[in-house]
Design a protein around this motif. Structure first.
Motif, short mmCIF file in Angstrom:
data_model
loop_
_atom_site.label_atom_id
_atom_site.label_comp_id
_atom_site.label_asym_id
_atom_site.label_seq_id
_atom_site.Cartn_x
_atom_site.Cartn_y
_atom_site.Cartn_z
N LYS A 11 118.30 -50.62 64.79
CA LYS A 11 116.86 -50.74 64.58
C LYS A 11 116.16 -49.37 64.53
O LYS A 11 115.02 -49.28 64.12
N LEU A 12 116.85 -48.33 64.93
CA LEU A 12 116.27 -46.98 64.92
C LEU A 12 116.36 -46.30 63.56
O LEU A 12 115.72 -45.28 63.33
N TYR A 13 117.16 -46.85 62.65
CA TYR A 13 117.42 -46.20 61.37
C TYR A 13 117.06 -47.12 60.21
O TYR A 13 117.42 -48.28 60.21
N ASP A 14 116.38 -46.55 59.20
CA ASP A 14 116.03 -47.36 58.04
C ASP A 14 116.40 -46.69 56.72
O ASP A 14 116.01 -47.12 55.66
N HIS A 15 117.17 -45.59 56.78
CA HIS A 15 117.59 -44.88 55.57
C HIS A 15 119.05 -44.47 55.71
O HIS A 15 119.49 -44.06 56.78
N ILE A 16 119.78 -44.60 54.61
CA ILE A 16 121.16 -44.11 54.54
C ILE A 16 121.23 -43.10 53.41
O ILE A 16 120.73 -43.34 52.31
N TYR A 17 121.87 -41.98 53.70
CA TYR A 17 122.13 -40.93 52.70
C TYR A 17 123.65 -40.79 52.63
O TYR A 17 124.30 -40.51 53.65
N VAL A 18 124.21 -40.99 51.44
CA VAL A 18 125.67 -40.94 51.32
C VAL A 18 126.07 -40.12 50.09
O VAL A 18 125.59 -40.35 48.99
N THR A 19 126.91 -39.14 50.34
CA THR A 19 127.50 -38.35 49.28
C THR A 19 128.96 -38.12 49.65
O THR A 19 129.25 -37.53 50.69
N ALA A 20 129.87 -38.67 48.84
CA ALA A 20 131.28 -38.68 49.24
C ALA A 20 132.24 -38.60 48.05
O ALA A 20 133.24 -39.31 48.00
#
Length: 93
Positions: A11-20
């Protein structure tokens, strides 16, 4: 390790950033439980396959679309090769 297997307060996070390096879709697939609290995603996406078993921008967009996310913008970094794609949760699902 899948993101869904990591213990944290989702509930503390609302964004994902992914580079892989083309494995973004595999990472997102390991985060389906986590995606329920996510509002926005930024992902590196490829317009042609540069790596074996890598995903394409269209595949990431379709998969996220099936889970309630719309593609809202693309920041082209290298034309015809890769970009950063921004997705936002829609209210339809």
């Amino acid at each position: 390790e899948k993101l869904d297997n990591v213990e944290y307060n989702r509930k503390l996070y609302d964004h994902i950033y992914v580079t892989a390096q083309g494995m973004e879709l595999e990472i997102l697939k390991g985060a389906e439980k986590s995606l329920k609290n996510i509002k926005t995603i930024t992902a590196e996406v490829f317009h042609k396959r540069l790596y074996e078993d890598s995903c394409l921008a269209e595949e990431v967009t379709e998969w996220l679309g099936d889970r309630g996310f719309d593609l809202v913008s693309i920041n082209v970094r290298n034309p015809h090769v890769w970009s950063y794609a921004n997705f936002q949760r829609n209210e339809r699902l």
